[in-house]
Design a protein around this motif. Structure first.
Motif, PDB file in Angstrom:
ATOM      1  N   SER A 245      -0.823  -4.587   9.074  1.00  0.00           N
ATOM      2  CA  SER A 245      -2.166  -4.745   8.495  1.00  0.00           C
ATOM      3  C   SER A 245      -3.237  -4.144   9.404  1.00  0.00           C
ATOM      4  N   LEU A 246      -3.065  -4.293  10.719  1.00  0.00           N
ATOM      5  CA  LEU A 246      -4.012  -3.688  11.655  1.00  0.00           C
ATOM      6  C   LEU A 246      -3.928  -2.161  11.583  1.00  0.00           C
TER       7      LEU A 246
ATOM      8  N   PHE B  48       0.838  -1.195   0.000  1.00  0.00           N
ATOM      9  CA  PHE B  48       0.000   0.000   0.000  1.00  0.00           C
ATOM     10  C   PHE B  48       0.876   1.250   0.000  1.00  0.00           C
ATOM     11  N   PHE B  49       1.893   1.260   0.872  1.00  0.00           N
ATOM     12  CA  PHE B  49       2.809   2.393   0.919  1.00  0.00           C
ATOM     13  C   PHE B  49       3.992   2.131  -0.015  1.00  0.00           C
ATOM     14  N   GLY B  50       4.356   3.139  -0.792  1.00  0.00           N
ATOM     15  CA  GLY B  50       5.461   3.017  -1.725  1.00  0.00           C
ATOM     16  C   GLY B  50       6.791   2.864  -1.020  1.00  0.00           C
ATOM     17  N   TYR B  51       7.771   2.393  -1.763  1.00  0.00           N
ATOM     18  CA  TYR B  51       9.103   2.133  -1.207  1.00  0.00           C
ATOM     19  C   TYR B  51       9.697   3.368  -0.537  1.00  0.00           C
ATOM     20  N   GLU B  52       9.656   4.510  -1.196  1.00  0.00           N
ATOM     21  CA  GLU B  52      10.285   5.713  -0.652  1.00  0.00           C
ATOM     22  C   GLU B  52       9.677   6.102   0.693  1.00  0.00           C
ATOM     23  N   ASP B  53       8.354   6.020   0.802  1.00  0.00           N
ATOM     24  CA  ASP B  53       7.699   6.379   2.062  1.00  0.00           C
ATOM     25  C   ASP B  53       7.988   5.346   3.140  1.00  0.00           C
ATOM     26  N   ARG B  54       8.007   4.070   2.787  1.00  0.00           N
ATOM     27  CA  ARG B  54       8.351   3.040   3.776  1.00  0.00           C
ATOM     28  C   ARG B  54       9.783   3.236   4.283  1.00  0.00           C
ATOM     29  N   PHE B  55      10.690   3.522   3.363  1.00  0.00           N
ATOM     30  CA  PHE B  55      12.091   3.745   3.737  1.00  0.00           C
ATOM     31  C   PHE B  55      12.202   4.944   4.679  1.00  0.00           C
ATOM     32  N   ASN B  56      11.503   6.030   4.357  1.00  0.00           N
ATOM     33  CA  ASN B  56      11.558   7.240   5.188  1.00  0.00           C
ATOM     34  C   ASN B  56      11.015   6.994   6.588  1.00  0.00           C
ATOM     35  N   MET B  57       9.933   6.218   6.689  1.00  0.00           N
ATOM     36  CA  MET B  57       9.356   5.936   8.001  1.00  0.00           C
ATOM     37  C   MET B  57      10.290   5.073   8.833  1.00  0.00           C
ATOM     38  N   ILE B  58      10.932   4.095   8.198  1.00  0.00           N
ATOM     39  CA  ILE B  58      11.903   3.248   8.904  1.00  0.00           C
ATOM     40  C   ILE B  58      13.078   4.088   9.400  1.00  0.00           C
ATOM     41  N   LYS B  59      13.614   4.906   8.521  1.00  0.00           N
ATOM     42  CA  LYS B  59      14.778   5.728   8.864  1.00  0.00           C
ATOM     43  C   LYS B  59      14.462   6.677  10.014  1.00  0.00           C
ATOM     44  N   ALA B  60      13.306   7.322   9.948  1.00  0.00           N
ATOM     45  CA  ALA B  60      12.925   8.254  11.022  1.00  0.00           C
ATOM     46  C   ALA B  60      12.675   7.519  12.326  1.00  0.00           C
ATOM     47  N   GLY B  61      12.078   6.349  12.246  1.00  0.00           N
ATOM     48  CA  GLY B  61      11.731   5.601  13.452  1.00  0.00           C
ATOM     49  C   GLY B  61      12.903   4.948  14.142  1.00  0.00           C
ATOM     50  N   LEU B  62      14.061   4.896  13.467  1.00  0.00           N
ATOM     51  CA  LEU B  62      15.237   4.237  14.050  1.00  0.00           C
ATOM     52  C   LEU B  62      16.426   5.180  14.193  1.00  0.00           C
ATOM     53  N   SER B  63      16.191   6.469  14.051  1.00  0.00           N
ATOM     54  CA  SER B  63      17.296   7.444  14.001  1.00  0.00           C
ATOM     55  C   SER B  63      18.144   7.449  15.272  1.00  0.00           C
ATOM     56  N   ASP B  64      17.586   7.011  16.391  1.00  0.00           N
ATOM     57  CA  ASP B  64      18.324   7.045  17.650  1.00  0.00           C
ATOM     58  C   ASP B  64      19.115   5.774  17.928  1.00  0.00           C
ATOM     59  N   ILE B  65      18.953   4.739  17.099  1.00  0.00           N
ATOM     60  CA  ILE B  65      19.681   3.484  17.294  1.00  0.00           C
ATOM     61  C   ILE B  65      20.936   3.541  16.425  1.00  0.00           C
ATOM     62  N   LYS B  66      22.076   3.593  17.050  1.00  0.00           N
ATOM     63  CA  LYS B  66      23.307   3.943  16.346  1.00  0.00           C
ATOM     64  C   LYS B  66      24.022   2.771  15.663  1.00  0.00           C
TER      65      LYS B  66
ATOM     66  N   SER C 103     -11.782  -4.069   0.478  1.00  0.00           N
ATOM     67  CA  SER C 103     -11.464  -4.860   1.664  1.00  0.00           C
ATOM     68  C   SER C 103     -12.408  -4.493   2.801  1.00  0.00           C
ATOM     69  N   SER C 104     -12.982  -5.494   3.437  1.00  0.00           N
ATOM     70  CA  SER C 104     -13.936  -5.227   4.512  1.00  0.00           C
ATOM     71  C   SER C 104     -13.463  -5.728   5.864  1.00  0.00           C
ATOM     72  N   SER C 105     -12.256  -6.310   5.912  1.00  0.00           N
ATOM     73  CA  SER C 105     -11.755  -6.833   7.171  1.00  0.00           C
ATOM     74  C   SER C 105     -10.246  -6.645   7.256  1.00  0.00           C
ATOM     75  N   VAL C 106      -9.702  -6.917   8.446  1.00  0.00           N
ATOM     76  CA  VAL C 106      -8.271  -6.799   8.655  1.00  0.00           C
ATOM     77  C   VAL C 106      -7.560  -7.881   7.857  1.00  0.00           C
ATOM     78  N   ALA C 107      -6.518  -7.517   7.114  1.00  0.00           N
ATOM     79  CA  ALA C 107      -5.741  -8.471   6.333  1.00  0.00           C
ATOM     80  C   ALA C 107      -4.888  -9.331   7.275  1.00  0.00           C
ATOM     81  N   PRO C 108      -4.321 -10.449   6.761  1.00  0.00           N
ATOM     82  CA  PRO C 108      -3.446 -11.264   7.604  1.00  0.00           C
ATOM     83  C   PRO C 108      -2.296 -10.437   8.174  1.00  0.00           C
ATOM     84  N   VAL C 109      -1.943 -10.759   9.396  1.00  0.00           N
ATOM     85  CA  VAL C 109      -0.864 -10.039  10.052  1.00  0.00           C
ATOM     86  C   VAL C 109       0.429 -10.229   9.272  1.00  0.00           C
ATOM     87  N   ALA C 110       1.135  -9.155   8.987  1.00  0.00           N
ATOM     88  CA  ALA C 110       2.403  -9.253   8.262  1.00  0.00           C
ATOM     89  C   ALA C 110       3.283  -8.071   8.619  1.00  0.00           C
ATOM     90  N   LEU C 111       4.555  -8.346   8.816  1.00  0.00           N
ATOM     91  CA  LEU C 111       5.518  -7.283   9.050  1.00  0.00           C
ATOM     92  C   LEU C 111       5.787  -6.540   7.770  1.00  0.00           C
TER      93      LEU C 111
END
Length: 364
Positions: free
Chosen positions: A308-309, A187-205, A356-364
């Motif tokens: 997915s949730l 659902f989310f494009g590669y660039e946005d997924r990458f940016n969210m990961i990078k921002a969310g882990l910026s403090d782990i060196k 889609s009318s329900s929660v999709a299977p859980v996936a990382l």
């Protein structure tokens, strides 16, 4: 003579009579059409299809030549035309998944084998040095240590569950290499997924976040058109992906461990986790074993946190509940993405709600 054949591009979404003929031709050849194929190039003898090949991103799929026209050079010319068409669209790094018995035909067209699954599938690319060059570049990012971890992450989007997995790996290892899945099939494009990961882990060196690579093989792009059984598809995908990872990527970076979260719901992901024990840890003459570390999923209110949730809550505008499952960096990023009612993601959200009318299977 081969010069008597004409070639024509047929777009899969066109739903025309020509596309119907392509599907019928492939069916007669015992092949199907994967959903991600964008177009076919067909070789015509008059108005009769005698060969065809499809392109899905940078993967050539559904290559077939009619029995009576085999051995006449049609396949080589078809592949040459299809590759040229891909180049015109800026797709220079090409792959083919095919049956082992087809190796020579594709090798003659300039493709080289990367890995194989006995009697099932081989993976080839249109270069004999590109993978080695990629691994040489990776080796420049190698860190010394007794325990070097790795994680492969899609993060659609990045949640506290992803954060928990990385925190744990980083606490156990001298260094961690995190690979972001490149394919834009989420659902989310590669660039946005990458940016969210990078921002969310910026403090782990002690973590290196690696840009997406074509050598991390996505289940979404793996072929099913000649591997009819779902079990065979899942087995072959894991074998190809994990052999590339262990024999090339892990070797280049000195990776000793790979970390994953448990999979309580999605049977495909659970099967992949199970297969990692086999493909990564079994002794081999080609590469050192990689220890698999599987940790329980992080929970919130006794429920596993999943991307997915989060998407389900997002689609239903339940921002307060969503906020409990994602880091502040992800929450703010999502707010920005959906701040404009005319944005691309608002359109995708509305489309997702209708399909889609329900929660999709859980996936990382």
């Amino acid at each position: 003579m081969i010069t008597s054949y004409s070639f024509e591009k047929v777009v899969t979404s066109s739903k025309t009579e020509k596309m119907t003929k392509v599907a019928s031709f492939l069916s007669d050849m015992g092949l199907g059409i994967d959903d991600d194929v964008e177009f076919f190039l067909v070789a015509l003898d008059g108005d009769k299809i005698v060969a065809c090949g499809g392109l899905a991103g940078n993967i050539l799929k559904s290559i077939a030549v009619s029995q009576e026209h085999q051995g006449q050079g049609v396949s080589t010319t078809l592949l040459s035309e299809l590759v040229s068409l891909a180049y015109e669209q800026g797709r220079f790094h090409l792959f083919i998944f095919t049956k082992p018995e087809n190796y020579q035909m594709f090798h003659n067209a300039g493709f080289y084998q990367l890995t194989s699954v006995k009697d099932r599938v081989i993976l080839l690319e249109n270069s004999k040095v590109r993978l080695d060059n990629y691994c040489q570049q990776l080796s420049k990012l190698k860190h010394e240590g007794d325990k070097i971890g790795s994680i492969v992450m899609n993060a659609n989007p990045f949640t506290f569950g992803h954060r928990y997995l990385v925190e744990y790996a980083a606490s156990q290892c001298d260094w961690v290499h995190l690979f972001v899945v490149k394919e834009d099939s989420s659902f989310f494009g590669y660039e946005d997924r990458f940016n969210m990961i990078k921002a969310g882990l910026s403090d782990i060196k002690n973590v290196t976040i690696h840009p997406g690579s074509d050598y991390i093989i996505s289940r979404a792009t793996f072929p099913s058109y000649f591997l009819k059984d779902e079990g065979v598809v899942n087995y072959s995908h894991t074998a190809v992906d994990l052999q590339l990872f262990r024999n090339h990527i892990a070797t280049a970076l000195g990776i000793t461990h790979r970390f994953v979260g448990t999979e309580p719901i999605c049977k495909v992901t659970r099967f992949y986790n199970q297969q990692m024990h086999n493909w990564l840890t079994t002794p081999s003459i080609d590469s050192k074993p990689v220890t698999l570390v599987e940790i329980p999923r992080k929970e919130q209110e006794q429920r596993p946190i999943s991307a997915s949730l989060v998407r389900h809550l997002l689609f239903n505008n339940e921002w307060d509940e969503l906020h409990k499952l994602v880091p502040e960096t992800t929450y703010n990023y999502l707010r920005e993405l959906f701040s404009n009612e005319d944005s691309e993601y608002q359109h995708k959200r509305k489309t997702a709600i209708t399909t889609s009318s329900s929660v999709a299977p859980v996936a990382l």
